[in-house]
Every structure is written in C-alpha cells, then in structure tokens.
Scaffold this motif. Structure first.
Motif: not given
Length: 139
Positions: A46, A104-105, A107, A124-131
């Motif tokens: 990532n 997306d995600h 930064k 790339r930092e994918v939120p926990e809810a989207m993993k």
C-alpha cells in the motif's frame, strides 16, 4: 484515439459506474506534456512513490498540493536578475504543472528533494470497515 462504448458495463455491473466514468474521463483527457519526466514506483503493498526529475529547481520554487483525490505539483522558476547568454541551453528551466489523480484512500505522506529528484511518498489507508473480512457460515 479510439472511443469505447461503456454502456454495457453500466448495465451489467452494480457500483462500478464510478470506475467506468473514470475510464471515460481518461479517454477524453488531452495528453499531458512530457516535462518533467517522472516515475511511479510500488514500494510495498500500500505504499507508492512518485519521483520527478526537477533539475535546476530549488524546493522554494516547488509547490505540492493534495486536494480531493488530486495531487498537483507545480514548479515556477524565480526571476533571474542577471541576464545570461547561452551558447547551448540543454537544461530546461521552464515552469511546469503536473496533476495526478489519486485513488480512494490514498494520501500524501511526505515529499523530499534529493540529487535533483523530487520524491513524493504516498500511502493507501483503507478504513477498517472497508477491508475484507471473513463471513462465518451458519448451519
């Protein structure tokens, strides 16, 4: 350039209309100028790095902005007080602006200048809810 009809993708895929819009936009965009040259590296799963050749530019002459999924890198040469007469000028000193569309995600983490190269590190930092997660099967 060839035009692609993406309407079948809109009908058969749910939630991929944004992807199709991005492909449509990429097909319609004009070619960016080739100056300055750059590389995009994959450093980890990532982690990414954009490396741009900016010979002749100081870090005070560079401007990096990240806003709403877009990264803009600008270089503006300061006015040279002493007028020079070149016999041959092979080092480009013109102003530039490069835009990168970020996924997306993604930064910008940091930017640094080293040996005439600008390094912009991205993550790339994918939120926990989207993993991805394992769904247990009940019997």
């Amino acid at each position: 350039m060839r035009n692609f009809d993406l309407t079948p993708l809109y009908r058969s895929a749910i939630g991929f209309d944004r992807l199709a819009n991005m492909i449509d936009t990429a097909n319609r965009n004009e070619q960016q100028p080739a100056f300055p040259p750059y590389n995009i590296e994959l450093l980890g799963e990532n982690e990414y790095r954009i490396t741009m050749a900016i010979a002749g530019f100081s870090k005070e002459e560079l401007d990096i902005q990240s806003e709403s999924g877009s990264l803009t890198i600008k270089g503006a040469k300061a006015a040279d007080e002493a007028e020079r007469t070149y016999l041959y000028q092979g080092i480009a000193g013109r102003n530039f602006e490069r835009r990168f569309q970020l996924a997306d995600h993604v930064k910008v983490v940091k930017a640094s200048v080293e040996n005439g190269l600008l390094h912009v590190d991205l993550v790339r930092e994918v939120p926990e809810a989207m993993k991805a997660r394992q769904i247990p099967i009940e019997s």
